[in-house]
Design a protein around this motif. Structure first.
Motif, PDB file in Angstrom:
ATOM      1  N   UNK A   1      82.145 -69.051 -57.452  1.00  0.00           N
ATOM      2  CA  UNK A   1      81.354 -68.230 -57.503  1.00  0.00           C
ATOM      3  C   UNK A   1      80.248 -68.308 -56.852  1.00  0.00           C
ATOM      4  N   UNK A   2      80.193 -66.521 -56.900  1.00  0.00           N
ATOM      5  CA  UNK A   2      78.834 -66.425 -56.525  1.00  0.00           C
ATOM      6  C   UNK A   2      77.494 -65.849 -57.249  1.00  0.00           C
ATOM      7  N   UNK A   3      76.394 -66.517 -56.583  1.00  0.00           N
ATOM      8  CA  UNK A   3      74.756 -65.798 -57.479  1.00  0.00           C
ATOM      9  C   UNK A   3      74.204 -64.898 -56.851  1.00  0.00           C
ATOM     10  N   UNK A   4      73.896 -64.438 -57.602  1.00  0.00           N
ATOM     11  CA  UNK A   4      72.192 -63.047 -57.347  1.00  0.00           C
ATOM     12  C   UNK A   4      71.425 -63.662 -57.624  1.00  0.00           C
ATOM     13  N   UNK A   5      70.217 -63.833 -56.531  1.00  0.00           N
ATOM     14  CA  UNK A   5      69.087 -64.307 -56.847  1.00  0.00           C
ATOM     15  C   UNK A   5      68.220 -63.220 -56.676  1.00  0.00           C
ATOM     16  N   UNK A   6      67.294 -62.969 -57.589  1.00  0.00           N
ATOM     17  CA  UNK A   6      66.258 -62.251 -57.115  1.00  0.00           C
ATOM     18  C   UNK A   6      65.010 -63.188 -57.057  1.00  0.00           C
ATOM     19  N   UNK A   7      64.091 -62.803 -56.098  1.00  0.00           N
ATOM     20  CA  UNK A   7      62.827 -64.320 -55.350  1.00  0.00           C
ATOM     21  C   UNK A   7      61.817 -64.346 -56.504  1.00  0.00           C
ATOM     22  N   UNK A   8      61.191 -62.977 -56.822  1.00  0.00           N
ATOM     23  CA  UNK A   8      60.527 -61.876 -57.879  1.00  0.00           C
ATOM     24  C   UNK A   8      60.915 -61.014 -58.428  1.00  0.00           C
ATOM     25  N   UNK A   9      61.442 -60.922 -59.409  1.00  0.00           N
ATOM     26  CA  UNK A   9      61.622 -59.509 -59.669  1.00  0.00           C
ATOM     27  C   UNK A   9      60.859 -58.128 -59.997  1.00  0.00           C
ATOM     28  N   UNK A  10      61.316 -57.248 -59.319  1.00  0.00           N
ATOM     29  CA  UNK A  10      60.640 -55.935 -59.590  1.00  0.00           C
ATOM     30  C   UNK A  10      60.761 -55.503 -60.611  1.00  0.00           C
ATOM     31  N   UNK A  11      60.119 -54.126 -61.572  1.00  0.00           N
ATOM     32  CA  UNK A  11      60.851 -53.491 -61.805  1.00  0.00           C
ATOM     33  C   UNK A  11      61.662 -52.258 -61.417  1.00  0.00           C
ATOM     34  N   UNK A  12      61.465 -52.033 -60.308  1.00  0.00           N
ATOM     35  CA  UNK A  12      63.024 -50.887 -59.576  1.00  0.00           C
ATOM     36  C   UNK A  12      63.969 -52.415 -59.128  1.00  0.00           C
ATOM     37  N   UNK A  13      63.791 -52.738 -59.967  1.00  0.00           N
ATOM     38  CA  UNK A  13      65.103 -53.915 -59.416  1.00  0.00           C
ATOM     39  C   UNK A  13      65.944 -53.846 -61.092  1.00  0.00           C
ATOM     40  N   UNK A  14      65.550 -52.921 -61.593  1.00  0.00           N
ATOM     41  CA  UNK A  14      65.832 -52.886 -63.399  1.00  0.00           C
ATOM     42  C   UNK A  14      67.882 -52.018 -62.989  1.00  0.00           C
ATOM     43  N   UNK A  15      68.595 -52.543 -63.502  1.00  0.00           N
ATOM     44  CA  UNK A  15      69.736 -51.691 -63.454  1.00  0.00           C
ATOM     45  C   UNK A  15      70.672 -52.404 -63.304  1.00  0.00           C
ATOM     46  N   UNK A  16      71.966 -52.295 -63.255  1.00  0.00           N
ATOM     47  CA  UNK A  16      73.644 -52.698 -63.498  1.00  0.00           C
ATOM     48  C   UNK A  16      74.032 -53.054 -62.507  1.00  0.00           C
TER      49      UNK A  16
ATOM     50  N   UNK B   1      59.215 -62.853 -62.185  1.00  0.00           N
ATOM     51  CA  UNK B   1      60.059 -63.822 -62.586  1.00  0.00           C
ATOM     52  C   UNK B   1      61.568 -64.351 -61.379  1.00  0.00           C
ATOM     53  N   UNK B   2      61.878 -65.704 -61.380  1.00  0.00           N
ATOM     54  CA  UNK B   2      62.910 -65.482 -60.430  1.00  0.00           C
ATOM     55  C   UNK B   2      64.255 -65.944 -61.958  1.00  0.00           C
ATOM     56  N   UNK B   3      65.004 -64.584 -60.669  1.00  0.00           N
ATOM     57  CA  UNK B   3      66.720 -64.496 -61.526  1.00  0.00           C
ATOM     58  C   UNK B   3      67.396 -65.002 -61.025  1.00  0.00           C
ATOM     59  N   UNK B   4      68.598 -65.304 -61.921  1.00  0.00           N
ATOM     60  CA  UNK B   4      69.761 -65.636 -61.221  1.00  0.00           C
ATOM     61  C   UNK B   4      71.033 -65.489 -61.625  1.00  0.00           C
ATOM     62  N   UNK B   5      71.884 -64.431 -61.254  1.00  0.00           N
ATOM     63  CA  UNK B   5      72.810 -63.288 -62.191  1.00  0.00           C
ATOM     64  C   UNK B   5      74.421 -64.588 -61.368  1.00  0.00           C
ATOM     65  N   UNK B   6      74.982 -64.914 -62.240  1.00  0.00           N
ATOM     66  CA  UNK B   6      76.306 -65.248 -61.741  1.00  0.00           C
ATOM     67  C   UNK B   6      77.065 -64.912 -62.327  1.00  0.00           C
ATOM     68  N   UNK B   7      78.660 -65.326 -61.043  1.00  0.00           N
ATOM     69  CA  UNK B   7      80.076 -64.508 -61.052  1.00  0.00           C
ATOM     70  C   UNK B   7      80.628 -65.668 -60.824  1.00  0.00           C
ATOM     71  N   UNK B   8      81.197 -65.860 -61.446  1.00  0.00           N
ATOM     72  CA  UNK B   8      83.066 -66.568 -61.359  1.00  0.00           C
ATOM     73  C   UNK B   8      84.424 -65.997 -61.519  1.00  0.00           C
ATOM     74  N   UNK B   9      84.827 -66.200 -60.275  1.00  0.00           N
ATOM     75  CA  UNK B   9      86.334 -65.146 -60.336  1.00  0.00           C
ATOM     76  C   UNK B   9      87.705 -66.561 -60.273  1.00  0.00           C
ATOM     77  N   UNK B  10      88.423 -66.044 -60.911  1.00  0.00           N
ATOM     78  CA  UNK B  10      89.762 -67.171 -61.257  1.00  0.00           C
ATOM     79  C   UNK B  10      91.150 -66.721 -60.521  1.00  0.00           C
ATOM     80  N   UNK B  11      90.944 -66.417 -59.231  1.00  0.00           N
ATOM     81  CA  UNK B  11      91.665 -66.094 -58.189  1.00  0.00           C
ATOM     82  C   UNK B  11      91.740 -66.348 -57.047  1.00  0.00           C
ATOM     83  N   UNK B  12      91.085 -67.586 -57.023  1.00  0.00           N
ATOM     84  CA  UNK B  12      91.193 -67.882 -55.520  1.00  0.00           C
ATOM     85  C   UNK B  12      91.014 -66.980 -54.255  1.00  0.00           C
TER      86      UNK B  12
END
Lengths: 113, 115
Positions: free
Chosen positions: A73-88, A17-28
């Motif tokens: 906003x800064x996004x991290x994308x896993x183009x094709x998720x694999x089990x070794x990308x299981x993480x925090x 699967x393709x996975x998107x992780x989103x991050x937003x900061x409010x301090x410019x």
């Protein structure tokens, strides 16, 4: 107070699967970072961005890409998720690229099955 | 290149007793060193920092750390542990190397505090 938010606290995805992780900061902040955290390995830098549309590879960029279309906003994308990308996954922001003054989000725990 | 080694993955103390979390580093440059703390389900928070001023650094919540160049160490201490200190602690070195080498984290030490 600086606030860094991440779109999900927990995420379960299937291999390929393709996975998107989103991050937003409010301090410019100009700089934003994506790390992954694994037991015994601490945090390892995946990618960082020092400006809109600008990005640099960190220590472990393989299998990941990033997008920064807006300053907050800064996004991290896993183009094709694999089990070794299981993480925090932790996002951070800061004013200086080489500054210790990085402010971290609460993290997204991703499980790939 | 730089690296950080946290000598204990787990430390257990009783409430009211001293805390010692050990950290050794290597760096080709004069390093800046930090300790971050991560409480369960929360983001990392800067605890204290050393940036070539006083070698004994005081941080938040009664923690302090001493930079010892001859021993390449930056151990974290607290005279009396509190239950709220239970968390994971990361020793971090900041280098002036390449773009991808800004903050290098140790593997972490999980501190447990027994009542």
């Amino acid at each position: 107070d600086v606030k860094v938010t991440q779109s999900s606290r927990y995420l379960v995805k299937r291999t390929g699967e393709k996975v998107f992780l989103e991050c937003v900061q409010d301090m410019d902040h100009e700089n934003m970072f994506w790390y992954r955290q694994d037991p015994g390995l601490g945090l390892r830098l995946i990618y960082f961005s020092y400006d809109v549309k600008m990005k640099e590879k960190g220590d472990i960029p393989e299998g990941y890409s990033v997008s920064r279309e807006k300053k907050e906003r800064f996004s991290l994308i896993l183009e094709s998720a694999s089990t070794n990308q299981t993480s925090m996954y932790l996002c951070a922001s800061g004013r200086e690229v080489r500054s210790y003054e990085q402010y971290f989000g609460p993290g997204t725990r991703l499980t790939v099955t | 290149a730089q690296s950080v080694t946290q000598l204990d993955s787990h430390v257990s103390v009783s409430e009211g007793t001293p805390v010692l979390l050990r950290c050794n580093y290597s760096s080709s440059y004069s390093p800046s060193l930090f300790w971050y703390v991560q409480h369960p389900n929360k983001g990392l928070q800067l605890l204290l920092k050393y940036t070539s001023a006083a070698t004994l650094v005081k941080g938040i919540n009664g923690f302090e750390a001493e930079f010892k160049k001859s021993e390449t160490s930056f151990h974290l201490t607290k005279p009396s542990a509190h239950m709220s200190d239970a968390a994971e602690y990361f020793c971090v070195v900041s280098g002036s190397g390449g773009a991808g080498n800004m903050l290098t984290f140790g593997g972490g030490t999980r501190l447990m505090v027994k009542p």
